[in-house]
Design a protein around this motif. Structure first.
Motif, short mmCIF file in Angstrom:
data_model
loop_
_atom_site.label_atom_id
_atom_site.label_comp_id
_atom_site.label_asym_id
_atom_site.label_seq_id
_atom_site.Cartn_x
_atom_site.Cartn_y
_atom_site.Cartn_z
N PHE A 20 26.91 32.88 17.94
CA PHE A 20 26.45 34.13 17.33
C PHE A 20 24.93 34.04 17.23
O PHE A 20 24.40 33.41 16.32
CB PHE A 20 27.08 34.24 15.94
CG PHE A 20 27.03 35.62 15.33
CD1 PHE A 20 26.25 36.63 15.85
CD2 PHE A 20 27.79 35.90 14.20
CE1 PHE A 20 26.22 37.90 15.29
CE2 PHE A 20 27.77 37.16 13.61
CZ PHE A 20 26.98 38.16 14.16
N PRO A 21 24.19 34.64 18.17
CA PRO A 21 22.72 34.58 18.12
C PRO A 21 22.16 35.48 17.02
O PRO A 21 22.40 36.68 17.01
CB PRO A 21 22.29 35.08 19.50
CG PRO A 21 23.53 35.07 20.34
CD PRO A 21 24.65 35.32 19.39
N ILE A 58 26.22 29.21 14.95
CA ILE A 58 25.08 30.06 14.62
C ILE A 58 23.85 29.48 15.32
O ILE A 58 23.55 28.29 15.17
CB ILE A 58 24.84 30.13 13.10
CG1 ILE A 58 26.04 30.78 12.40
CG2 ILE A 58 23.56 30.91 12.80
CD1 ILE A 58 26.28 32.22 12.77
N ILE A 59 23.16 30.32 16.08
CA ILE A 59 22.01 29.85 16.85
C ILE A 59 20.99 30.97 16.95
O ILE A 59 21.36 32.16 16.95
CB ILE A 59 22.47 29.37 18.25
CG1 ILE A 59 21.38 28.56 18.94
CG2 ILE A 59 22.95 30.53 19.10
CD1 ILE A 59 21.89 27.77 20.15
N PRO A 72 19.41 37.35 25.24
CA PRO A 72 18.22 36.51 25.11
C PRO A 72 18.51 35.04 25.37
O PRO A 72 19.63 34.56 25.17
CB PRO A 72 17.80 36.73 23.66
CG PRO A 72 19.08 37.05 22.95
CD PRO A 72 19.88 37.85 23.93
N ASP A 73 17.48 34.32 25.82
CA ASP A 73 17.58 32.87 25.90
C ASP A 73 17.76 32.33 24.48
O ASP A 73 17.25 32.91 23.51
CB ASP A 73 16.32 32.28 26.52
CG ASP A 73 16.15 32.71 27.97
OD1 ASP A 73 17.17 32.99 28.63
OD2 ASP A 73 14.99 32.77 28.43
N LEU A 74 18.45 31.21 24.38
CA LEU A 74 18.75 30.63 23.07
C LEU A 74 17.98 29.33 22.86
O LEU A 74 17.66 28.62 23.82
CB LEU A 74 20.25 30.34 22.95
CG LEU A 74 21.20 31.52 23.18
CD1 LEU A 74 22.64 31.03 23.17
CD2 LEU A 74 20.99 32.60 22.12
N TYR A 75 17.69 29.04 21.61
CA TYR A 75 17.19 27.70 21.29
C TYR A 75 18.28 26.69 21.66
O TYR A 75 19.46 27.04 21.79
CB TYR A 75 16.86 27.59 19.81
CG TYR A 75 15.49 28.11 19.43
CD1 TYR A 75 14.34 27.40 19.76
CD2 TYR A 75 15.34 29.31 18.74
CE1 TYR A 75 13.08 27.86 19.41
CE2 TYR A 75 14.08 29.79 18.38
CZ TYR A 75 12.96 29.06 18.72
OH TYR A 75 11.71 29.52 18.38
N ARG A 117 29.26 35.32 23.77
CA ARG A 117 28.77 34.15 24.50
C ARG A 117 29.44 32.86 24.01
O ARG A 117 29.76 32.73 22.83
CB ARG A 117 27.25 34.07 24.37
CG ARG A 117 26.57 35.31 24.91
CD ARG A 117 25.11 35.42 24.54
NE ARG A 117 24.29 34.48 25.29
CZ ARG A 117 22.96 34.48 25.25
NH1 ARG A 117 22.31 35.36 24.50
NH2 ARG A 117 22.26 33.61 25.96
N GLN A 118 29.62 31.93 24.93
CA GLN A 118 30.20 30.63 24.60
C GLN A 118 29.37 29.53 25.25
O GLN A 118 28.83 29.71 26.34
CB GLN A 118 31.65 30.53 25.09
CG GLN A 118 32.59 31.56 24.47
CD GLN A 118 34.04 31.28 24.80
OE1 GLN A 118 34.57 30.22 24.49
NE2 GLN A 118 34.68 32.25 25.44
N CYS A 119 29.28 28.40 24.55
CA CYS A 119 28.46 27.29 25.04
C CYS A 119 29.23 25.98 24.96
O CYS A 119 30.03 25.76 24.03
CB CYS A 119 27.18 27.16 24.22
SG CYS A 119 26.02 28.53 24.44
N HIS A 120 28.95 25.12 25.93
CA HIS A 120 29.40 23.73 25.86
C HIS A 120 28.36 22.99 25.02
O HIS A 120 27.17 23.05 25.31
CB HIS A 120 29.49 23.14 27.26
CG HIS A 120 29.86 21.69 27.28
ND1 HIS A 120 29.23 20.77 28.08
CD2 HIS A 120 30.79 21.00 26.57
CE1 HIS A 120 29.75 19.57 27.87
NE2 HIS A 120 30.70 19.69 26.97
#
Length: 222
Positions: A20-21, A58-59, A72-75, A117-120
């Motif tokens: 969740f950006p 949370i990012i 957007p690009d994420l940290y 969005r999902q991230c490893h």
């Protein structure tokens, strides 16, 4: 809000997270973050999480013009939270609370079929987050309280000092970091501080920079 069964190690958490950006929003271990969810993709995300592990990452989107993009690009560092409160409003919104579990590092973003969005992710760099109260004895509490008094006075903030006095160092530092009225870059620095001592020192340093500018903050502690 406490978790019924606290997580003991990274092995107990999934290596793929829905994320969740949120710009300027910080989540830290064992602190609760209230959220109002209304976008369809994030309603879907919470629906899916409630059916499975009840975990959300949370990012922050990277600061600057990038954060206003639709994708957007994420940290590279965020914090996973468990859904510990959930309510429907009747008008299409969810009122939820996430309780922070541990920070994570994004290894890669997945090409997901979901609307969100999902991230490893990996938690290996943040094993200290699984140890409650780790590093509390190293925090300079007097510095924290002195800076909080100065910041409150400069910004005409009312502080419940009786509650502050009863609060142990870990929740004191982490809750102040989350509530602080600083920008996304400063919030990210607080998140990425390697331990509680460094987070406390970073919090004091950022607050002192704001005070040195001589201008009361336009924002208040939330």
């Amino acid at each position: 809000m406490s978790i019924n069964k606290p997580y003991q190690s990274p092995d107990e958490l999934p290596d793929v997270l829905p994320v969740f950006p949120l710009a300027g929003v910080l989540l830290l271990p064992r602190v609760s973050l209230p959220l109002t969810v209304f976008e369809a993709r994030y309603l879907d995300m919470f629906d899916d999480a409630l059916k499975s592990h009840r975990l959300i990452g949370i990012i922050q989107p990277e600061a600057g013009e990038n954060e206003h993009k639709t994708h957007p690009d994420l940290y590279s560092v965020g914090c996973v939270g468990r859904i510990t409160q959930f309510a429907e409003t009747g008008d299409g919104r969810y009122l939820v609370a996430l309780t922070g579990v541990a920070r994570f590092k994004v290894m890669e973003e997945l090409n997901s079929l979901t609307s969100y969005r999902q991230c490893h992710v990996s938690y290996d760099d943040y094993r200290v987050d699984f140890v409650p109260s780790a590093g509390e004895q190293d925090v300079n509490r007097n510095d924290i309280l002195r800076t909080l008094r100065n910041f409150a006075k400069a910004n005409d903030l009312k502080i419940d000092w009786k509650s502050i006095e009863k609060t142990p160092n870990e929740p004191l530092v982490n809750e102040l970091a989350m509530m602080s009225p600083f920008g996304p870059k400063e919030k990210q620095a607080l998140l990425e501080a390697k331990d509680l001592k460094l987070r406390a020192e970073t919090l004091v340093a950022i607050a002192e920079i704001e005070l040195a500018r001589g201008q009361p903050s336009a924002r208040t502690l939330q």
